[in-house]
Write an enzyme that holds these catalytic residues in place. Structure first.
Site, PDB file in Angstrom:
ATOM      1  N   ASP A  19       2.855   5.467  -8.156  1.00  0.00           N
ATOM      2  CA  ASP A  19       2.796   6.183  -9.001  1.00  0.00           C
ATOM      3  C   ASP A  19       2.840   6.741 -10.517  1.00  0.00           C
ATOM      4  O   ASP A  19       2.755   7.552 -10.454  1.00  0.00           O
ATOM      5  CB  ASP A  19       2.152   7.638  -7.793  1.00  0.00           C
ATOM      6  CG  ASP A  19       2.084   7.454  -7.012  1.00  0.00           C
ATOM      7  OD1 ASP A  19       0.951   6.563  -6.716  1.00  0.00           O
ATOM      8  OD2 ASP A  19       2.757   8.827  -5.962  1.00  0.00           O
ATOM      9  N   GLU A 226      -8.908   6.670  -5.357  1.00  0.00           N
ATOM     10  CA  GLU A 226      -7.527   7.440  -5.458  1.00  0.00           C
ATOM     11  C   GLU A 226      -7.107   7.308  -6.368  1.00  0.00           C
ATOM     12  O   GLU A 226      -7.453   5.900  -7.139  1.00  0.00           O
ATOM     13  CB  GLU A 226      -6.673   8.318  -4.244  1.00  0.00           C
ATOM     14  CG  GLU A 226      -6.363   6.530  -3.954  1.00  0.00           C
ATOM     15  CD  GLU A 226      -5.154   6.906  -2.946  1.00  0.00           C
ATOM     16  OE1 GLU A 226      -4.649   7.902  -2.385  1.00  0.00           O
ATOM     17  OE2 GLU A 226      -4.221   5.976  -2.709  1.00  0.00           O
TER      18      GLU A 226
HETATM   19  O1  FUB Z   1       2.250   8.564  -3.818  1.00  0.00           O
HETATM   20  C1  FUB Z   1       1.506   9.451  -2.643  1.00  0.00           C
HETATM   21  C2  FUB Z   1       0.298   9.329  -2.516  1.00  0.00           C
HETATM   22  O2  FUB Z   1       0.194   8.093  -2.827  1.00  0.00           O
HETATM   23  C3  FUB Z   1      -0.307   9.516  -4.133  1.00  0.00           C
HETATM   24  O3  FUB Z   1      -0.699  10.360  -4.696  1.00  0.00           O
HETATM   25  C4  FUB Z   1      -1.509   7.692  -3.990  1.00  0.00           C
HETATM   26  O4  FUB Z   1      -2.434   7.933  -5.039  1.00  0.00           O
HETATM   27  C5  FUB Z   1      -0.679   7.115  -3.022  1.00  0.00           C
HETATM   28  O5  FUB Z   1      -0.549   6.067  -4.021  1.00  0.00           O
END
Ligand code: FUB
Length: 327
Positions: A19, A226
């Site tokens: 991320d 996301e």
């Molecule tokens: O790293 C945890 C979660 O996985 C993140 O918040 C999402 O975007 C995905 O990468």
């Protein structure tokens, strides 16, 4: 002295990272990643395997210099309201202060967004005592516009709980829209001048196709999942995000920071591992994509590694598609 790894190779290998939110602060590139734990627990659609407990900050002076790990800059135990899962963070600079925005579950298990402050981009960061009032879900990304207004974008499906906030209040177990209905969009809100609260109730962002029709929930190649990121190029706002189930990064553009955004295409084809999540940053004359995959652990979803590669625009402003494993 070690040199920077090549494009599309893990930026660091001594810890698992994911991320990556990259920013140019004080003339250098600072990268704010998640710090994946090296555990062998269960893996599920709720994301329980992403059990992260702290944040590190990485930096590089330029694309010829080594990566510096500035060490742990914030730990779960220092955040009074948070109980677990420090997921994807972002950072911003305003008011002579560096802000780290991050999601975590509160004491009731509901994801909220928190903020911590520092006098240096390398931290350490001091968290506010409570989460940002009115915040929910995951993956905050903060964009400070040329007029100094700061917008926070956020939201994630499944373990990120966005489906459960469709009515504006938390409805445990609520499902997303039917597959032939408009997909859920990320949320956006203007941040207060001091960057510690929301100036307005978050609005849902609409992502539409070239004809102006909403992208539907069943359109997994294009619908929002996301990891929102907003950058500006030639006067247009670019909203890029992860499609989740398709393991790709895609983007949409708008003349306005809150959209509606018109879907344009894929930025990154599928990566090794379930998630990918990224940021786009300009450094000197060039643009770069920072992203992650699970190649360092040979495919373990929650043991990821941050990478970078150069990003190119076409003359019409579209982004050239990137292949994460060039031959
Ligand atoms: O790293 C945890 C979660 O996985 C993140 O918040 C999402 O975007 C995905 O990468």
């Amino acid at each position: 002295m070690n040199q920077l790894p090549k494009p599309n190779e893990p930026l660091v290998t001594h810890i698992y990272t994911a991320d990556p939110s990259a920013h140019v602060f004080e003339g250098k590139i600072y990268i704010y990643p998640s710090h994946d734990l090296d555990h062998n627990g269960p893996d599920n659609d709720n994301g329980d395997q992403y059990a992260m407990e702290d944040y590190h900050v990485l930096s590089i002076e330029n694309f010829e210099s080594p990566v510096i790990d500035h060490g742990q800059v914030l730990h779960l135990s220092e955040i009074p309201w948070a109980s677990q899962q420090l997921w994807a963070p972002d950072a911003a600079y305003k008011n002579n202060t560096y802000y780290l925005f991050f999601p975590a579950r509160d004491r009731e298990g509901v994801f909220r967004l928190g903020v911590a402050t520092a006098s240096s981009p390398a931290g350490p960061f001091t968290p506010q005592p409570d989460y940002i009032p009115g915040s929910f879900s995951i993956d905050p990304a903060v964009f400070v516009d040329e007029d100094d207004r700061a917008y926070i974008y956020f939201g994630g499906l499944w373990g990120g709980q966005l489906e459960q906030w469709q009515t504006g209040t938390f409805r445990p177990g609520a499902e997303g829209p039917a597959l032939d209905q408009p997909a859920l969009g990320p949320r956006v809100a203007l941040l207060s001048e001091d960057m510690l609260s929301l100036q307005e109730v978050p609005q849902e962002i609409s992502i539409v196709d070239e004809e102006g029709n909403p992208i539907l929930a069943g359109d997994e190649d294009r619908r929002y999942f996301e990891g929102p990121w907003v950058h500006k190029y030639n006067g247009y706002y670019y909203l890029s995000y992860s499609t989740g189930t398709k393991h790709t990064l895609v983007y949409a553009v708008s003349k306005h920071p809150a959209g509606p955004f018109t879907f344009k295409g894929e930025i990154l084809s599928p990566v090794i591992g379930w998630t990918t999540h990224h940021s786009i940053v300009q450094f000197e004359e060039k643009w770069y994509l920072f992203y992650h995959d699970s190649s360092l652990s040979e495919g373990v979803n929650h043991k990821r590694c941050v990478k970078y590669t150069e990003l190119h625009y076409n003359p019409d402003g579209t982004i050239q598609k990137i292949h994460p494993y060039p031959s």
